[in-house]
Design an enzyme around this catalytic site. Structure first.
Site, PDB file in Angstrom:
ATOM      1  N   SER A  10       0.831  -1.196   0.000  1.00 41.18           N
ATOM      2  CA  SER A  10       0.000   0.000   0.000  1.00 41.18           C
ATOM      3  C   SER A  10       0.870   1.252   0.000  1.00 41.18           C
ATOM      4  O   SER A  10       1.909   1.297   0.660  1.00 41.18           O
ATOM      5  CB  SER A  10      -0.907   0.018   1.233  1.00 41.18           C
ATOM      6  OG  SER A  10      -1.710  -1.138   1.294  1.00 41.18           O
ATOM      7  N   GLU A  26       0.512  -2.643  15.018  1.00 38.26           N
ATOM      8  CA  GLU A  26      -0.546  -2.544  14.013  1.00 38.26           C
ATOM      9  C   GLU A  26      -1.913  -2.823  14.620  1.00 38.26           C
ATOM     10  O   GLU A  26      -2.927  -2.349  14.132  1.00 38.26           O
ATOM     11  CB  GLU A  26      -0.259  -3.541  12.885  1.00 38.26           C
ATOM     12  CG  GLU A  26      -1.246  -3.480  11.736  1.00 38.26           C
ATOM     13  CD  GLU A  26      -0.884  -4.412  10.600  1.00 38.26           C
ATOM     14  OE1 GLU A  26      -1.334  -4.181   9.476  1.00 38.26           O
ATOM     15  OE2 GLU A  26      -0.152  -5.392  10.852  1.00 38.26           O
TER      16      GLU A  26
END
Length: 380
Positions: free
Chosen positions: A150, A232
């Site tokens: 990404s 995360e």
């Protein structure tokens, strides 16, 4: 843990809401928006100790900011990877020189990061990475391929998990390298075109790309990489749940409007989705900063990924046959248009795979918490 917020937290919440109401522009360029956030001190809450971030922020204030940001409908963050994944990892494992070099530009919204983990043959099984890095004087030369990256087309830097020890296997001999993306002829970014015509992910090819920084000791990349995955699934998980709540609200409204709520089975599923979302929130709050719960991130991933996937299935079920009809005319730019419910259904199919598949998460829980025998590794 007390699940409530203090009076000071609620005062802070009012400040956050006021700022977002005055500044959110859904049409803003994402780079400009990052710099606006940085200028007013909203990137790097909690980094102030040490002089790396903008303003001090307690853990509960970080939760407040994440939740209110999600509620505001503000643009999707281009700086998420740098602020929420890379920066906490660097604070824990980086040298003082590295912190002084890389954290201030992230806090200012001036440098964007992407993550070089997954490879065509090493997705959930991250220990199978084959990207190599060879030491050449005071730096490394990185050669290999990463996928599903990404923001690679926008990022200034990429943190790359690469094999730095010749002949090493699995999680041994890996290093966590920082690679500048502006290396013409050494790095190629290829967008992965989806059926919708958009490209949310990229392939990245490294051909002797230069990397001058190693985070942590050389060969200790596995430990650093796994620590990053824990970040995360920290505070950002609570913000993610605000988005989930909005999706659930939309599904409930559709069920009521179309009459599907009269079906007792659908009504039961809607209630279960609501109750499970509340449970996930309490679990996330309870385990924030829980260093003594090594499998908490894996439990959280199993919970939300499967919940979200079931919500996607429910979103199309309550609409019946209408869910198979597209929202409008196709175009060259959007050859396969889909609406929000269809996107929820299709994209959530990947939730139980990316970021560590369900099988990987259950293996972590079995081995690290339950003490079961380690899973046999294949030869090759």
């Amino acid at each position: 843990m007390d699940f409530g917020f203090s009076k000071e937290d609620e005062v802070f919440r009012g400040e956050v809401r006021a700022w977002l109401a005055a500044h959110v522009n859904r049409e803003a360029d994402r780079g400009d928006w990052e710099r606006t956030l940085g200028k007013d001190g909203w990137i790097g809450l909690g980094w102030a100790e040490g002089g790396y971030g903008n303003r001090a922020g307690s853990l509960t204030e970080q939760v407040v900011w994440a939740e209110e940001y999600a509620r505001s409908g503000a643009p999707v963050r281009a700086g998420h990877i740098g602020e929420n994944l890379f920066a906490p990892t660097l604070i824990r494992y980086g040298t003082e020189e590295q912190k002084r070099r890389f954290l201030p530009p992230v806090a200012a919204g001036e440098e964007l990061w992407c993550q070089g983990y997954s490879e065509p043959g090493a997705g959930s099984d991250l220990a199978a990475v084959r990207t190599k890095a060879v030491r050449e004087g005071g730096h490394h030369r990185v050669t290999g391929q990463k996928i599903w990256t990404s923001l690679a087309q926008e990022a200034d830097w990429c943190f790359v998990l690469a094999r730095t020890e010749e002949g090493s296997r699995r999680h041994h001999g890996l290093s966590f390298l920082l690679v500048p993306m502006d290396q013409p002829g050494r790095i190629e970014v290829r967008p992965i075109r989806q059926l919708t015509g958009t490209s949310d992910f990229n392939e990245v090819f490294f051909d002797g790309a230069r990397a001058e920084h190693v985070v942590g000791a050389e060969g200790d990349g596995w430990r650093v990489a796994m620590s990053l995955l824990g970040f995360e699934r920290g505070v950002s998980t609570l913000a993610q749940q605000i988005g989930f709540a909005e999706e659930l609200r939309r599904v409930v409204e559709t069920a009521v409007r179309g009459g599907a709520v009269r079906d007792p089975l659908i009504r039961d599923r809607l209630v279960r989705q609501w109750a499970e979302l509340r449970t996930m929130r309490w679990h996330a709050l309870r385990t924030l900063g829980g260093a003594n719960e090594p499998a908490a991130p894996s439990v959280a991933k199993l919970l939300w990924a499967n919940w979200h996937q079931r919500l996607g299935e429910l979103a199309v079920q309550v609409r019946g046959a209408q869910a198979a009809v597209g929202p409008g005319e196709w175009s060259a730019e959007e050859p396969y248009r889909i609406d929000a419910d269809q996107h929820l259904f299709l994209f959530s199919r990947a939730d139980t795979i990316y970021g560590g598949s369900d099988q990987i998460q259950r293996t972590i829980i079995a081995e690290r918490v339950l003490g079961l025998p380690r899973e046999p590794k294949g030869v090759g």
